[in-house]
Design an enzyme around this catalytic site. Sequence first.
Site, short mmCIF file in Angstrom:
data_model
loop_
_atom_site.label_atom_id
_atom_site.label_comp_id
_atom_site.label_asym_id
_atom_site.label_seq_id
_atom_site.Cartn_x
_atom_site.Cartn_y
_atom_site.Cartn_z
CD GLU A 277 -4.54 1.99 0.31
OE1 GLU A 277 -4.98 3.16 0.28
OE2 GLU A 277 -3.74 1.59 1.16
CD GLU A 280 -2.17 -0.27 -5.26
OE1 GLU A 280 -2.79 0.70 -4.76
OE2 GLU A 280 -0.92 -0.30 -5.37
CB CYS A 297 -3.57 7.58 4.10
SG CYS A 297 -4.65 6.37 3.36
CB SER A 317 -1.19 1.67 -1.83
OG SER A 317 -2.20 2.26 -2.61
CE LYS A 356 -2.92 13.89 4.65
NZ LYS A 356 -3.06 12.95 3.54
CD GLU A 359 -0.65 13.89 0.62
OE1 GLU A 359 -1.55 14.46 1.25
OE2 GLU A 359 -0.58 12.67 0.49
CD GLU A 364 5.80 13.45 -6.78
OE1 GLU A 364 5.33 14.37 -6.08
OE2 GLU A 364 6.91 12.93 -6.55
CB CYS A 501 -5.35 11.58 11.49
SG CYS A 501 -4.70 10.70 10.06
#
Lengths: 574, 148
Positions: A277, A280, A297, A317, A356, A359, A364, A501
């Site tokens: 990141e 990037e 994230c 990102s 999560k 996710e 993907e 988190c």
Amino acid sequence: MNIEVNNISVEANNGETILDVLKRNNIHVPTLCHIKDMLPSGACRICIVEDIKTGKLIPSCSFPAYDGLKIKTHSYKVINARKTIVELLLANHPNDCLYCDRNQNCDLQTLASDLQIKQPRIKGQKEHHNLDFSSVSLKRDPDKCILCGRCVRVCETIMGVSAISFINRGSRTFIGTALNEGLNTSSCINCGRCVVVCPTGALSEQTQYEKVIEAINNSEKTVVVQYAPAISVSLAEFFDIEAGTDVNGKMNAALRRLGFDKVFDTTFSADLTIMEEGTELINRLQNGGKLPMFTSCCPAWIKYAEEFLPDMLDNISTCKSPQQMLGAIIKTYFAEKIGTKPENIYSVSIMPCVAKKFEEQRVEMGSESISDIDAVLTTRELAELIKTYGIDFKNLEPESADSPHGERSTAGKLFGVSGGVMEAAIRTAYAKLTGNELEDLKVEAVRGLEGRKEAKLNINGFELGVAVVSGLANAIQLIDEIKKGRSDIHFVEIMACPGGCINGGGQKLHSDIEDIKKRMQSLYIIDIDENEPLKVSHKNKEVLDLYEKFLGEPNSHKAHELLHTKYHKRDVLL
Amino acid sequence: MDELEKLFENYDLSRDNLIPILQEIQEHEGYLSPESIALVGKKLKIPNSQVYGVATFYNQFRFVPKGKYNIQLCRGTACHVLGSATVLEEFEKHLDIKAGQTTKDGLFSLEVVACIGACGLAPAISVNGEVFAKVNRETVKAITSLYN
């Protein structure tokens, strides 16, 4: 000014509700619909107190204290009324406490017990609603709902999503999505704030530990586990250890006792994320890429952006989250290293988060038929597993995580708290751009639990503007400003849950704000611990080794293939 | 949909106009379709769950199209005394739908209404405005067979 509570005079401040005064003076009055620091709704009436002068019962959560007010918090009248309220709530409540997810962890059960309700005195007609198992993160059992509306309010005011609302009227009211469809097709972002505030078993996470146990008992599988940076400072509370204590070593030991073959640390891949990141960001800054760049994230934030901000997806990102990065590395590099096929690896992650789970199941996130991650357990599920397997957690001898994905920096550890990704990224970006390390690694401006933080940093004469937001409603404000033309911000960290988190949707229920602060402090203390020499992500030897032996450079073709992804506009009922 | 879009031109697009807009859409379309709920949410910038929540609060809104023949069953006092509850039950059984729903073939919809002002004919029903008097369990089938 003063008010009189149970014949004792106590001080009250202007603008305080009766409940505020009572709490400050440690006088306990039960609440159900009340959420700290949010406007009162006064829906449940369980917090009523008796106004001595008028004899009336008034809701303490929404009634302002005034000078000379005299109340009783536990008079005969009050107790009887509270009892009746709970009896009425129980009248159409399914009596299946023993089998309920929230058994022994339920506000309604506690109230019934505290008020000594021993008989089902009132029998009501039970409206039946179907269970909603459609979401991969959450499940809903509307029959257990007491209509306190806490979920509706957090979804609207903290997240700005409003996936759920009150449907129908009167005795037929229930909480549901638009058109009463499943959560999976709604605008729900799976953050799980609703689970955290739900007083009963009406909302809970989709558990996956059965699958994990099955894999552990399958001798053909190599079962690998990783845990998020926030877990080691959040697990203590489940085992009567002081909140915020870092139990990383004990946790490693417990995971091995549970039968996991390899114990890795997601903080390793937090460092990896920073490499990707950070690179990037530098590329975007130097080559005229889309700015500001948003972090990626938080899977709840990503889904939010896909639904509500489809025109800004290029600002996010392309990095996968640390969970997914490590998942991808485990199924490729690690599999190769131990000479096994990726399909023979079962990869589990322990997360403070229910999003999560969503996710991990995104198409993907993997290649062909191999999924990066196979199961996600929340902090709560891990604690339950440790208890189920009779592990004496408190007395475990600390152990280390396994190589080659166990080394981590304290910067990566900061990912667990709002501002941490930013701080870790700044440390590495500064070093990459200037060739020197930051003199003072601590970036005070992005620390703390505030919903919105901003800072300006001078790097080689360039003024880098950064912003950190947590609680998506705060993000919406910032994004509005950016849309209106604000251009002094280059990098934005967004976490859906307030504080990040450490306060995730998968964390211990009934967490007190003080406990959350302790978890945060613990992460900051790890960062200054002298026994922790590795303070920056770009010096993580195992990460550098991974680049040398497998990935090449940050943002290389291979890194892109495995560690980056794309986001897509989602058509849901908003 | 274009016609629906036009309808918004007459309104200030604020939350205050949610109910009048829903009413006008229902007048136009006969019911509130998922598409129209989504459109209202988008235009007024109100989350769809809240639009749906408000709409379901009021009995006046329906979410399935009416059948070709809309049966209005009176549940006023006089009709109630003379057995409209049994008539409702019989209609629900015969058409295999609940009050407020439409049969799968789209032929009949069943609606429960308050007094239709035909107390002398109780229990009364009306099918697309045509009133039937002194309905009972036995005549339910005969009435529906008139409409096919």
